[in-house]
Design an enzyme around this catalytic site. Structure first.
Site, PDB file in Angstrom:
ATOM      1  CG  ASP A  31      -2.009   1.003   1.130  1.00 15.48           C
ATOM      2  OD1 ASP A  31      -1.693   2.000   1.145  1.00 15.48           O
ATOM      3  OD2 ASP A  31      -3.330   0.499   1.310  1.00 15.48           O
ATOM      4  CG  HIS A 101      -8.693  -3.244  -2.207  1.00 14.70           C
ATOM      5  ND1 HIS A 101      -9.752  -2.657  -2.820  1.00 14.70           N
ATOM      6  CD2 HIS A 101      -8.350  -2.507  -1.423  1.00 14.70           C
ATOM      7  CE1 HIS A 101     -10.050  -1.269  -2.147  1.00 14.70           C
ATOM      8  NE2 HIS A 101      -9.063  -1.171  -1.324  1.00 14.70           N
ATOM      9  CG  HIS A 103      -6.832  -2.671   3.192  1.00 16.00           C
ATOM     10  ND1 HIS A 103      -6.116  -1.599   2.999  1.00 16.00           N
ATOM     11  CD2 HIS A 103      -8.217  -2.675   2.423  1.00 16.00           C
ATOM     12  CE1 HIS A 103      -6.694  -0.885   2.294  1.00 16.00           C
ATOM     13  NE2 HIS A 103      -7.976  -1.203   2.085  1.00 16.00           N
TER      14      HIS A 103
END
Length: 123
Positions: A31, A101, A103
């Protein structure tokens, strides 16, 4: 006008990313705004905008995202101590890119709740 997200551009290698894992179904990369020492996004290569768009036909991809998350946690030494996996859905759920998505967060003790809700009072 294209409705491609930043994730589509990463999948297509149009913009760079720090990719940690790739197979025919998924891509995992760091990220750019990490919320933990280890913060990776695991995305399907097939575009599914939100959790609400997961169907019986594409649900296997969501399971595969979790397999990849566990593999990354193990490879990077976080499986035993623990890690968090989060998938947000729509604006109030914290989703900012409309391509599902996971994390994967690790590398420190993670509290609960993860952050203060600024829009509504917690019940």
């Amino acid at each position: 006008m294209s409705n491609n997200t930043i994730f589509d551009k990463i999948i297509n290698k149009e913009i760079p990313a720090d990719i940690l894992y790739e197979d025919e179904y998924t891509l995992a990369f760091r990220d750019i705004n990490p919320q933990a020492p280890f913060h990776v996004l695991v995305i399907p290569k097939a575009k599914i905008a939100t959790i609400n768009d997961v169907t019986e036909q594409n649900s296997h991809l969501v399971g595969h995202l979790y397999v990849v998350a566990a593999k990354l946690a193990k490879e990077h030494g976080f499986a035993e101590d623990g890690y968090r996996v989060v998938m947000n859905c729509n604006e109030d759920g914290g989703q900012s890119v409309y391509h599902i998505h996971l994390h994967v967060l690790a590398g420190k003790a993670l509290g609960w709740p993860p952050y203060t809700n600024t829009k509504k009072e917690l019940l």
